[in-house]
Design an enzyme around this catalytic site. Structure first.
Site, PDB file in Angstrom:
ATOM      1  N   ASN A 182      -6.077   2.135  -2.988  1.00  0.00           N
ATOM      2  CA  ASN A 182      -4.778   1.915  -2.372  1.00  0.00           C
ATOM      3  C   ASN A 182      -3.827   3.019  -2.831  1.00  0.00           C
ATOM      4  OD1 ASN A 182      -3.774   1.173  -4.967  1.00  0.00           O
ATOM      5  ND2 ASN A 182      -4.300  -0.970  -4.611  1.00  0.00           N
ATOM      6  N   ARG A 183      -2.592   2.956  -2.394  1.00  0.00           N
ATOM      7  CA  ARG A 183      -1.661   4.047  -2.696  1.00  0.00           C
ATOM      8  C   ARG A 183      -1.432   4.228  -4.192  1.00  0.00           C
ATOM      9  NH1 ARG A 183       3.333   2.855   1.303  1.00  0.00           N
ATOM     10  NH2 ARG A 183       2.971   0.793   0.415  1.00  0.00           N
ATOM     11  N   GLU A 185      -3.328   3.347  -6.695  1.00  0.00           N
ATOM     12  CA  GLU A 185      -4.539   3.818  -7.367  1.00  0.00           C
ATOM     13  C   GLU A 185      -4.751   5.310  -7.142  1.00  0.00           C
ATOM     14  OE1 GLU A 185      -6.992  -0.431  -7.074  1.00  0.00           O
ATOM     15  OE2 GLU A 185      -7.211   1.111  -5.520  1.00  0.00           O
ATOM     16  N   ASP A 251     -10.224  -6.277  -0.626  1.00  0.00           N
ATOM     17  CA  ASP A 251     -11.576  -6.815  -0.535  1.00  0.00           C
ATOM     18  C   ASP A 251     -11.989  -6.987   0.925  1.00  0.00           C
ATOM     19  OD1 ASP A 251     -11.679  -6.972  -3.291  1.00  0.00           O
ATOM     20  OD2 ASP A 251     -11.224  -9.106  -3.374  1.00  0.00           O
TER      21      ASP A 251
END
Length: 318
Positions: A182-183, A185, A251
């Site tokens: 995601n952003r 991470e 997920d």
């Protein structure tokens, strides 16, 4: 991982401390972490071989029961380590708002003998699958040794590998085909912002240099973007009705993406399916798992395609 939701009614503040008093009304347990991804994949009709570490405890018994209900999830490759306990996250909810979370988990790397068993069972699972998904929740299961040997094996036998990363050092995932950060991470891993399309493209370029994998970036209210080495970026806008609780949405993305790729969908169509699945996510804390069969194919009038072979999955709990 097991997710437990304890719900109740809140009408007053405790006289003992400035916290709400929750009057218990219900409790339910659902698959969490990598098990949540496995359950979503199974709900799409695929067969899942779930490889990971758990304990022979009540939490694992509950998790096994839930996964059996989800579909064809094979737990025979589970490595048991009774010294760790099965990771359990208990969320306390009042008026459908999360008040507190209690984590029962053992942090730190698994023992060398557990690593050996994981690698052996993973390689067997990889041999029998069409696509491999690593779900890293940074709980000590996907150690350096486990990642290096299993990624190398998957690459050697020509299996496409998806990784949902949690590590800041993306070089640990070298050998993967696609990573799905995601952003936040991706920003932590590269030191670059990811707000605009241009910023995201630059951060993804750095990530590719670090780990060698293409990048599918989930961008919350901005949808998702794919950055590959040999093609222009692919962007999909979000279709979410509202964005205020995205726990578990990642997920859903990796589960539907993997299922679609294993079923033979082109990458852009697989992205489209996973983006719609994530956008159809109902952000209700008491219902944390997307009913993937009901939501992920809403963008097409056709049912999920059948294939001549069963898509098998190698998954990791953590």
């Amino acid at each position: 991982m097991l997710d437990v939701y304890v719900e109740g009614e809140v009408h007053r503040v405790s006289p003992e401390a400035p916290v709400p008093v929750v009057r218990f009304t219900s409790e339910r347990a659902v698959p969490g972490g990598a098990a949540n991804v496995a359950a979503n994949i199974a709900s799409l009709g695929a067969t899942v071989s779930l490889v990971g570490v758990a304990s022979r405890d009540r939490a694992f018994a509950q998790l096994s029961e839930q996964l059996q209900r989800a579909g064809r999830v094979d737990l025979s490759a589970t490595v048991f380590d009774d010294s760790r306990g099965t990771t359990t996250k208990t969320r306390v909810l009042g008026r459908r708002q999360q008040i507190a979370r209690i984590d029962r988990e053992t942090l730190g790397a698994v023992a060398p003998e557990i690593e050996t068993q994981l690698i052996e069972r993973a390689c067997v699972a990889i041999d029998g699958c069409d696509i491999v998904v690593f779900s890293d929740y940074d709980k000590g299961v996907l150690t350096d040794v486990v990642l290096q040997r299993t990624l190398a094996y998957a690459q050697a036998v020509g299996k496409r590998v998806l990784v949902d990363p949690k590590r800041r050092d993306l070089s640990a995932y070298r050998g993967a085909s696609i990573i799905t950060p995601n952003r936040s991470e991706l920003t932590l891993a590269t030191g670059r912002p990811c707000e605009t399309d241009e910023e995201a493209e630059e951060a993804a370029r750095l990530a590719r240099e670090i780990c060698g994998a293409d990048v599918l970036l989930t961008r919350s209210e901005k949808g998702m973007s794919y950055f590959g080495r040999s093609a222009d970026p692919i962007h999909f806008a979000t279709i979410a009705r509202e964005v205020f609780d995205v726990s578990g949405a990642g997920d859903t993305v990796v589960a539907v993406l993997g299922a679609a790729l294993a079923a033979g969908f082109p990458l852009a169509e697989a992205m489209k399916a996973s983006n719609h699945a994530a956008g159809s996510w109902w952000p209700r804390s008491a219902l944390p798992r997307c009913r993937a069969r009901n939501c992920s194919w809403r963008w097409t009038a056709e049912p999920m395609p059948s294939t001549s072979r069963t898509a098998a999955w190698s998954r990791w709990t953590s």
